[in-house]
Design an enzyme around this catalytic site. Structure first.
Site, PDB file in Angstrom:
ATOM      1  N   GLY A  46       1.014  -1.359  -0.020  1.00 50.76           N
ATOM      2  CA  GLY A  46      -0.168  -0.186  -0.366  1.00 50.76           C
ATOM      3  C   GLY A  46       1.104   1.020  -0.237  1.00 50.76           C
ATOM      4  O   GLY A  46       1.719   0.813   0.716  1.00 50.76           O
ATOM      5  N   GLN A  51       2.494  10.040   1.294  1.00 51.31           N
ATOM      6  CA  GLN A  51       4.308   9.348   1.262  1.00 51.31           C
ATOM      7  C   GLN A  51       4.972   9.745  -0.729  1.00 51.31           C
ATOM      8  O   GLN A  51       6.147   9.073  -0.044  1.00 51.31           O
ATOM      9  CB  GLN A  51       3.788   7.724   0.934  1.00 51.31           C
ATOM     10  CG  GLN A  51       3.572   7.246   2.533  1.00 51.31           C
ATOM     11  CD  GLN A  51       3.372   5.543   2.985  1.00 51.31           C
ATOM     12  OE1 GLN A  51       2.339   5.196   2.230  1.00 51.31           O
ATOM     13  NE2 GLN A  51       4.139   5.305   2.566  1.00 51.31           N
ATOM     14  N   CYS A  90       6.395  -0.271   6.834  1.00 49.11           N
ATOM     15  CA  CYS A  90       5.810   0.841   5.706  1.00 49.11           C
ATOM     16  C   CYS A  90       7.064   1.464   4.837  1.00 49.11           C
ATOM     17  O   CYS A  90       8.031   0.684   5.632  1.00 49.11           O
ATOM     18  CB  CYS A  90       5.658   1.498   6.788  1.00 49.11           C
ATOM     19  SG  CYS A  90       4.988   4.087   5.832  1.00 49.11           S
ATOM     20  N   LEU A  91       6.798   1.581   4.059  1.00 48.78           N
ATOM     21  CA  LEU A  91       7.360   1.862   2.585  1.00 48.78           C
ATOM     22  C   LEU A  91       8.117   3.142   3.265  1.00 48.78           C
ATOM     23  O   LEU A  91       9.349   4.286   2.728  1.00 48.78           O
ATOM     24  CB  LEU A  91       6.652   2.763   1.633  1.00 48.78           C
ATOM     25  CG  LEU A  91       6.231   0.817   1.030  1.00 48.78           C
ATOM     26  CD1 LEU A  91       5.888   1.040  -1.159  1.00 48.78           C
ATOM     27  CD2 LEU A  91       6.980   0.322   0.484  1.00 48.78           C
ATOM     28  N   HIS A 132      -4.417   1.738   7.823  1.00 51.73           N
ATOM     29  CA  HIS A 132      -2.582   1.445   7.455  1.00 51.73           C
ATOM     30  C   HIS A 132      -2.051   2.817   7.023  1.00 51.73           C
ATOM     31  O   HIS A 132      -1.675   3.695   7.801  1.00 51.73           O
ATOM     32  CB  HIS A 132      -1.475   0.570   7.019  1.00 51.73           C
ATOM     33  CG  HIS A 132      -0.160   1.283   7.068  1.00 51.73           C
ATOM     34  ND1 HIS A 132       0.448   0.992   8.202  1.00 51.73           N
ATOM     35  CD2 HIS A 132       0.395   2.051   6.028  1.00 51.73           C
ATOM     36  CE1 HIS A 132       2.398   1.636   7.593  1.00 51.73           C
ATOM     37  NE2 HIS A 132       1.856   2.369   6.382  1.00 51.73           N
ATOM     38  N   GLU A 133      -3.647   2.574   5.515  1.00 53.01           N
ATOM     39  CA  GLU A 133      -2.947   3.671   4.532  1.00 53.01           C
ATOM     40  C   GLU A 133      -4.287   4.747   4.983  1.00 53.01           C
ATOM     41  O   GLU A 133      -4.404   6.082   4.634  1.00 53.01           O
ATOM     42  CB  GLU A 133      -3.780   3.272   3.480  1.00 53.01           C
ATOM     43  CG  GLU A 133      -2.440   2.099   2.820  1.00 53.01           C
ATOM     44  CD  GLU A 133      -1.020   2.208   2.675  1.00 53.01           C
ATOM     45  OE1 GLU A 133      -1.120   3.670   2.834  1.00 53.01           O
ATOM     46  OE2 GLU A 133      -0.102   1.631   2.725  1.00 53.01           O
ATOM     47  N   HIS A 136      -2.435   7.103   6.837  1.00 55.29           N
ATOM     48  CA  HIS A 136      -1.172   7.652   6.573  1.00 55.29           C
ATOM     49  C   HIS A 136      -1.636   9.299   6.430  1.00 55.29           C
ATOM     50  O   HIS A 136      -1.283  10.644   6.023  1.00 55.29           O
ATOM     51  CB  HIS A 136      -1.044   7.095   5.253  1.00 55.29           C
ATOM     52  CG  HIS A 136       0.602   6.694   5.389  1.00 55.29           C
ATOM     53  ND1 HIS A 136       1.854   7.102   5.718  1.00 55.29           N
ATOM     54  CD2 HIS A 136       1.087   5.059   5.612  1.00 55.29           C
ATOM     55  CE1 HIS A 136       2.579   5.809   6.071  1.00 55.29           C
ATOM     56  NE2 HIS A 136       2.163   5.039   5.579  1.00 55.29           N
TER      57      HIS A 136
END
Ligand SMILES: [Zn+2]
Length: 263
Positions: A46, A51, A90-91, A132-133, A136
């Site tokens: 995701g 991000q 997480c990226l 999670h997204e 963000h």
């Protein structure tokens, strides 16, 4: 379409609340297309728009085994059910993972890339990714959900069951950016495919060093009293100013992807 640079902790944009999208138009579709390209290049599950530097409520999710990624515009969680502890990555924290609490299932809704209303009941990894997204988009990071007394550790360190986890967005970080495209079995017998995507296409080296320094200063990773000892894959976040490195030749170069995640 283009790969966009992924912002990493503590970039302030990750703490910003993204704006509601008023109209799902070509601009939004272009952003989403870039996000999907970036997500797939990073081997992630995701990605949220902030991000990659865009303050819009747009998320892309690419579940394992699914041919194409999904675009979620203005996603909202309507209800959650249950609670579980789960490994997450997480990226924007490449090379790390931690234990967090997430719902077992979520009911969510959003607009797709054509502006059509979608309603979904999601479970397991899909539910985790949606939570999670959406976090963000609200400036919330997974380190905010770390269980009490838990720290981030090097990706791959935590004990896991066979099922896929959010950690699978992990990237191993290496100073050597070789272009080898080898398939090598790791110690668990799972084949590792090394991506030809250059790490520097996804991240700036200086922001990675800054992230590692700031994670340590903020207490998200443990200071290692003996930074010299050889722990193989078990870095336990002692990286400090240094990049996370590995002595394992299989892990040298670029971004690691599990072949399963390339579908
Ligand atoms: Zn994330």
């Amino acid at each position: 379409m283009a790969i966009r640079r992924i912002r990493v902790f503590p970039d302030p944009i990750l703490r910003k609340k993204c704006r509601v999208v008023r109209r799902v138009d070509d601009k939004i579709r272009d952003l989403a297309a870039d996000m999907i390209e970036t997500l797939d290049a990073a081997g992630g599950i995701g990605l949220a728009a902030n991000q990659v530097g865009a303050l819009q409520r747009v998320v892309t999710i690419h579940m394992l085994g699914e041919e194409s990624a999904e675009v979620l515009v203005n996603p909202e969680i309507r209800a959650t059910e249950g609670e579980r502890e789960i490994i997450e990555g997480c990226l924007s924290f490449p090379g790390y993972e931690g234990l967090v609490k997430r719902a077992i299932s979520v009911k969510a809704r959003w607009l797709d890339e054509n502006g059509s209303k979608m309603t979904v009941t999601a479970e397991e990894l899909y539910a985790q990714a949606i939570e999670h997204e959406i976090d963000h988009l609200n400036g919330i990071l997974y380190v905010d959900h770390l269980l009490a007394h838990q720290k981030l550790v090097a990706a791959g360190s935590l004990k896991r069951e066979d099922e896929p986890h959010m950690h699978d967005v992990e990237l191993e970080i290496h100073t050597d950016h070789s272009d080898d495209d080898e398939v090598e079995p790791d110690e668990s017998g799972i084949e590792i495919v090394e991506s030809t995507i250059k790490f520097s296409d996804l991240y700036s080296d200086s922001s990675i060093s800054q992230m590692q320094y700031d994670l340590r200063s903020a207490g998200y990773v443990v200071d290692d009293p003996e930074p010299e000892h050889d722990t193989g894959h078990q870095h336990h976040g002692q990286a400090g100013h240094e990049q996370v490195e590995s002595d394992d030749p299989h892990l040298n170069g670029g971004v690691l992807l599990d072949p399963e995640h390339r579908h």
